[in-house]
Write a protein that holds these residues in place. Structure first.
Motif, short mmCIF file in Angstrom:
data_model
loop_
_atom_site.label_atom_id
_atom_site.label_comp_id
_atom_site.label_asym_id
_atom_site.label_seq_id
_atom_site.Cartn_x
_atom_site.Cartn_y
_atom_site.Cartn_z
N SER A 211 0.16 4.66 -1.69
CA SER A 211 -1.05 5.47 -1.46
C SER A 211 -0.95 6.31 -0.19
CB SER A 211 -2.25 4.53 -1.33
OG SER A 211 -2.14 3.77 -0.13
N PHE A 212 0.25 6.38 0.40
CA PHE A 212 0.36 7.01 1.72
C PHE A 212 0.40 8.54 1.71
CE2 PHE A 212 2.29 3.62 4.78
CZ PHE A 212 1.38 2.69 4.35
N LEU B 114 4.69 4.60 7.27
CA LEU B 114 4.23 5.98 7.40
C LEU B 114 5.34 6.84 8.01
CD1 LEU B 114 1.90 8.03 7.44
CD2 LEU B 114 1.11 7.00 9.57
N LEU C 19 0.81 -1.23 0.00
CA LEU C 19 0.00 0.00 0.00
C LEU C 19 0.84 1.28 0.00
CD1 LEU C 19 -2.70 -0.97 2.65
CD2 LEU C 19 -3.11 -0.53 0.22
N GLU C 20 2.16 1.14 0.17
CA GLU C 20 3.01 2.31 0.42
C GLU C 20 2.75 3.46 -0.55
OE1 GLU C 20 7.19 1.44 0.59
OE2 GLU C 20 7.72 3.53 0.92
N ALA D 73 2.23 -0.89 8.54
CA ALA D 73 1.77 0.33 7.86
C ALA D 73 2.29 1.57 8.59
CB ALA D 73 0.24 0.35 7.79
N VAL E 78 -1.91 11.08 3.78
CA VAL E 78 -1.79 10.91 5.23
C VAL E 78 -0.45 11.43 5.73
CG1 VAL E 78 -1.67 9.18 7.08
CG2 VAL E 78 -3.40 8.96 5.28
N ILE F 60 -5.28 4.97 5.71
CA ILE F 60 -4.54 3.86 5.12
C ILE F 60 -5.32 2.61 5.48
CG2 ILE F 60 -2.39 2.55 5.25
CD1 ILE F 60 -1.01 5.24 6.01
N SER F 61 -5.88 1.95 4.48
CA SER F 61 -6.77 0.80 4.72
C SER F 61 -6.01 -0.49 4.47
CB SER F 61 -7.95 0.84 3.75
OG SER F 61 -8.85 1.84 4.11
N ILE G 147 -5.15 4.73 10.38
CA ILE G 147 -4.71 3.45 9.83
C ILE G 147 -5.79 2.48 10.28
CG2 ILE G 147 -2.96 1.65 9.80
CD1 ILE G 147 -0.86 3.69 10.54
N ARG H 139 -9.16 9.21 1.42
CA ARG H 139 -7.73 9.40 1.17
C ARG H 139 -6.95 9.74 2.44
NH1 ARG H 139 -6.84 14.81 0.09
NH2 ARG H 139 -5.05 14.46 -1.26
#
Lengths: 342, 342
Positions: free
Chosen positions: B192-193, B317, B189-190, B313, B196, B295-296, B284, B292
């Motif tokens: 899409s961080f 972050l 997922l990184e 996660a 956040v 973090i899912s 998270i 947005r």
């Protein structure tokens, strides 16, 4: 500006004196019950300032009485509905109002499991008190200011009396009787606080202690956060050196809670290290220091009792910082006197 | 910018898979010893990230195994030289290096008192391991980055395996085997961080969880403090509402650790309350959220295991926030890999 918080801070010598003269009976009963139950340890349930009193209890009973102390995770009992088996513990609830649902749930479930239960509360007719086999009344009178002062202090006095009743020691008893005077001494110093207060006028800071004064650091940090809206992070110096020290940069304010005892040398070394990083180090100390960046409450008490006068100095420090910022210490935004958490 | 911290974060799925296939024997032995000793509870000694693993253990063993867990105050054993009587406890030390003097002292004194001792360490030939009757090797390989990642994760995996060995449950065992995949999912997922990360680019913030995710909040806050020099205060939402909420003002960043479970509704209510105060709330979550500012990491794991992917996660972050600020996450100022506290 007069404030209820200031008024209640001022009542603390009388609150301590009242407990010392009136609470000996119930304290002796609690000690007798604990000796009879011979628990593996104490499990203490508390929130907010009362949880900091529990931190004090951890060091006091572990070091003075060699009795292990666990701090409860109330959600295991309530929210998750899967309480640990605590029948071999003495379970202690500390709550000013005696109305915190999660703390009451811990005591009720412990009682139903057959554990010995003890409540420290300012409301001896509360739900918490009803769940306890032995009730220790804080006898602090109504506390009207949202930030707690005298009920925190009263919890510490009762815990110290209980520790003494479990393992009597004439030196400790004698020192305990000097506590009211030591609190007066802290209060009388208020006029000398200005340089320290001004140094802490910042949006973020660290408040550090070790051993007995981890509790004081937690409580003073909470007072500062509640009344001044600074993010004041409390930590043991040992944990601070494991990471958060990285956030220290020139001008970063650090308040050290420092008392004579085995941790003192480490505190002094940390102080030098932080000064070397350019931090703005200020202290509340029980030593007679010739340093305008220190509040010196030289009471001569043993380390196990210095958390009482040093907490009072910390309350006054938070009060004066709030006044410097034009804030009303009695009514912090977003808070009520009784916080209900399930 | 490549970093060792990032590399070690990426190794975590393999570390978890290795433990699941290689550590079952020693874990079963530890469970057997604990069952035979029938302790009143666990007493866990740890510092820094390992102490956050101990917080996870508190919820896990209390809720899943109904076994009370106390976190040790190492100074009672070492500095004050007056250790509590812990012979009715199983005493567990967690230390990556196995060299923390204060943690070793707790285990050595517990062993001398006759308590069952267990060590979780990445150095099975360390002083800590020598003080333990049962050693659980983290098998994480050398950790070179100062901020811990894979040794924290390995501690959690071993604790979950031990909890399962004490009270076996096929559903939990099956979920445990899915952990390596869930960590890969968090790592993937990184990309899409960014929203956040940008929202958390501030000198101070709160990081909040409850129940199982108090540990995650503590660990993520420490990663952010170590690598980004923000003062990130971790708390249970219950304690946060007892005072520190007063520091929240418009724009104040709050990171919520949120997972399906009994605490979820409270977390959602707090989230609304904080948004109402103008706080910048980011999350998270283990839920599939179309937001947005979240973090899912929707892994489908039970709440008791979501602290593993959510911590990963949080590590990523912290890494990305450090890079945004132009900081080197591998070498935080003022820190070394092994912190010696006495």
């Amino acid at each position: 500006m007069s404030s209820i918080f200031r008024e209640e801070i001022g009542e603390q010598p009388a609150v301590a004196a009242r407990l010392l003269s009136e609470a000996a009976g119930p304290v002796a009963e609690a000690a007798r019950e604990i000796r009879d139950a011979d628990p593996a340890g104490l499990l203490i349930a508390a929130r907010g300032s009362s949880d900091h009193a529990a931190t004090y209890a951890k060091y006091l009973f572990e070091i003075r009485n060699r009795l292990p102390v666990a701090l409860a995770a109330p959600s295991a009992f309530g929210l998750y509905g899967s309480p640990p088996r605590v029948e071999r513990f003495c379970v202690v609830g500390i709550s000013q109002s005696g109305a915190s649902v999660d703390i009451c749930t811990v005591l009720e479930q412990a009682r139903d499991q057959g554990a010995l239960t003890v409540a420290l509360t300012n409301q001896p007719d509360s739900r918490l008190a009803r769940a306890a086999r032995v009730v220790l009344d804080l006898r602090a009178g109504p506390e009207r200011s949202v930030p707690a002062s005298k009920t925190y202090l009263a919890s510490l006095v009762l815990l110290a009396m209980l520790s003494d009743a479990l393992d009597p020691d004439p030196d400790f008893s004698r020192a305990l009787r000097k506590v009211p005077d030591s609190l007066r001494q802290a209060i009388d110093l208020e006029g000398s606080f200005d340089p320290v207060v001004e140094a802490l006028d910042a949006p973020r800071m660290a408040v550090l202690g070790r051993g007995y004064h981890l509790a004081t650091a937690e409580e003073v940090a909470l007072k500062i956060t509640e009344t001044c809206y600074s993010v004041a992070e409390a930590q043991s110096i040992a944990d601070f050196l494991h990471g958060p020290v990285a956030a220290v940069e020139p001008g970063f304010p650090v308040l050290l809670l420092e008392a004579a005892g085995p941790a003192l040398q480490q505190m002094r070394e940390l102080s030098k290290q932080l000064a070397g990083l350019g931090a703005q180090v200020v202290r509340i100390s029980d030593d007679r220091l010739d340093d305008r960046m220190a509040i010196s409450v030289a009471t001569g008490l043993p380390e196990s009792l210095t958390p009482l006068p040093l907490a009072v100095a910390g309350q006054l420090l938070a009060l004066r910082l709030a006044l410097l910022r034009g804030l009303d210490p009695d009514r912090p935004r977003g808070l009520r006197k009784v916080t209900i958490t399930l």
